[in-house]
Write a protein that holds these residues in place. Sequence first.
Motif, PDB file in Angstrom:
ATOM      1  N   CYS A  99      23.690 -10.571  94.998  1.00 50.86           N
ATOM      2  CA  CYS A  99      23.461  -9.238  94.970  1.00 50.86           C
ATOM      3  C   CYS A  99      22.382  -8.559  95.929  1.00 50.86           C
ATOM      4  O   CYS A  99      23.004  -7.507  96.816  1.00 50.86           O
ATOM      5  N   CYS A 100      21.707  -9.284  96.543  1.00 51.76           N
ATOM      6  CA  CYS A 100      20.753  -8.938  97.759  1.00 51.76           C
ATOM      7  C   CYS A 100      21.770  -8.975  98.669  1.00 51.76           C
ATOM      8  O   CYS A 100      21.564  -7.970  99.634  1.00 51.76           O
ATOM      9  N   VAL A 101      22.322  -9.919  98.930  1.00 48.71           N
ATOM     10  CA  VAL A 101      23.480  -9.921 100.133  1.00 48.71           C
ATOM     11  C   VAL A 101      24.255  -8.835 100.324  1.00 48.71           C
ATOM     12  O   VAL A 101      24.502  -8.194 101.334  1.00 48.71           O
ATOM     13  N   LEU A 102      25.061  -8.591  99.054  1.00 50.15           N
ATOM     14  CA  LEU A 102      25.966  -7.470  99.043  1.00 50.15           C
ATOM     15  C   LEU A 102      25.260  -6.006  99.141  1.00 50.15           C
ATOM     16  O   LEU A 102      25.761  -5.171  99.778  1.00 50.15           O
ATOM     17  N   ILE A 103      24.027  -6.015  98.603  1.00 49.94           N
ATOM     18  CA  ILE A 103      23.465  -4.718  98.811  1.00 49.94           C
ATOM     19  C   ILE A 103      23.260  -4.443 100.412  1.00 49.94           C
ATOM     20  O   ILE A 103      23.421  -3.287 101.002  1.00 49.94           O
ATOM     21  N   THR A 104      22.751  -5.548 101.083  1.00 51.56           N
ATOM     22  CA  THR A 104      22.451  -5.392 102.384  1.00 51.56           C
ATOM     23  C   THR A 104      23.690  -5.116 103.286  1.00 51.56           C
ATOM     24  O   THR A 104      23.729  -4.241 104.279  1.00 51.56           O
ATOM     25  N   LEU A 105      24.828  -5.727 103.050  1.00 52.20           N
ATOM     26  CA  LEU A 105      26.117  -5.684 103.750  1.00 52.20           C
ATOM     27  C   LEU A 105      26.691  -4.267 103.540  1.00 52.20           C
ATOM     28  O   LEU A 105      26.954  -3.806 104.349  1.00 52.20           O
ATOM     29  N   GLU A 106      26.335  -3.695 102.193  1.00 53.67           N
ATOM     30  CA  GLU A 106      26.763  -2.275 102.272  1.00 53.67           C
ATOM     31  C   GLU A 106      25.874  -1.489 102.877  1.00 53.67           C
ATOM     32  O   GLU A 106      26.783  -0.312 103.693  1.00 53.67           O
ATOM     33  N   ALA A 107      24.684  -1.574 102.944  1.00 54.12           N
ATOM     34  CA  ALA A 107      23.948  -0.671 103.815  1.00 54.12           C
ATOM     35  C   ALA A 107      24.078  -1.012 105.337  1.00 54.12           C
ATOM     36  O   ALA A 107      24.424   0.309 105.932  1.00 54.12           O
TER      37      ALA A 107
END
Length: 197
Positions: free
Chosen positions: A142-150
């Motif tokens: 989740c942390c990685v996906l939130i970062t990649l989306e941003a």
Amino acid sequence: MEELIEKLIWKYGKCPYIFGYYVRAITVTYCYLYLEEEVLRKDLLTCDLNELVGRIQAFIIESILVDYSPTSPNASKLFSAGICYPSWQAIYGAMSNNKVLFIDQLVQVHVSEDEILPFVIFSSKGVICKSQSKAQLTKASCCVLITLEALHKIKIIHRDIRWKNVLKYIDQDKWLIIDFGDACYTTSVTSSGDILS
């Protein structure tokens, strides 16, 4: 070991020593390096991993290092002269301005014309740690996906996502992405939603 010490450039400021180890066949020698006129090594303990006592000693030392090693406020990396520092500064600046979560922070870039190798200093927030459960793996993802989306919203692509570049925060159950050395701006006019649909 001696030729590695001869090639080492001391980038640890006023730190009195750095702890380390080296391995020869089945022995591990724990040592520290310190700076006088040149970098010197002092061996502390050699463990023979072929013997039970040596394996226990090495296990205890490694456990102590993981549990009690002090956390430096910053970590520095040496790089060859071919690295494009202005793009790093632009990318880290854009991530900071857009408050991208779960990333390391660029503290300082040192580039000089003298013989000192260029180096970059990052804030130290995390440690290498494999997820220990499905819940931790989910949290890390989740942390990685939130970062990649941003990142993708501000047109930045990391280009080197792998677990080696995902660290666990030292003081909380969250994860962050590091190593934006290959990151770049995308020039694609296609939105990520169009690509994924």
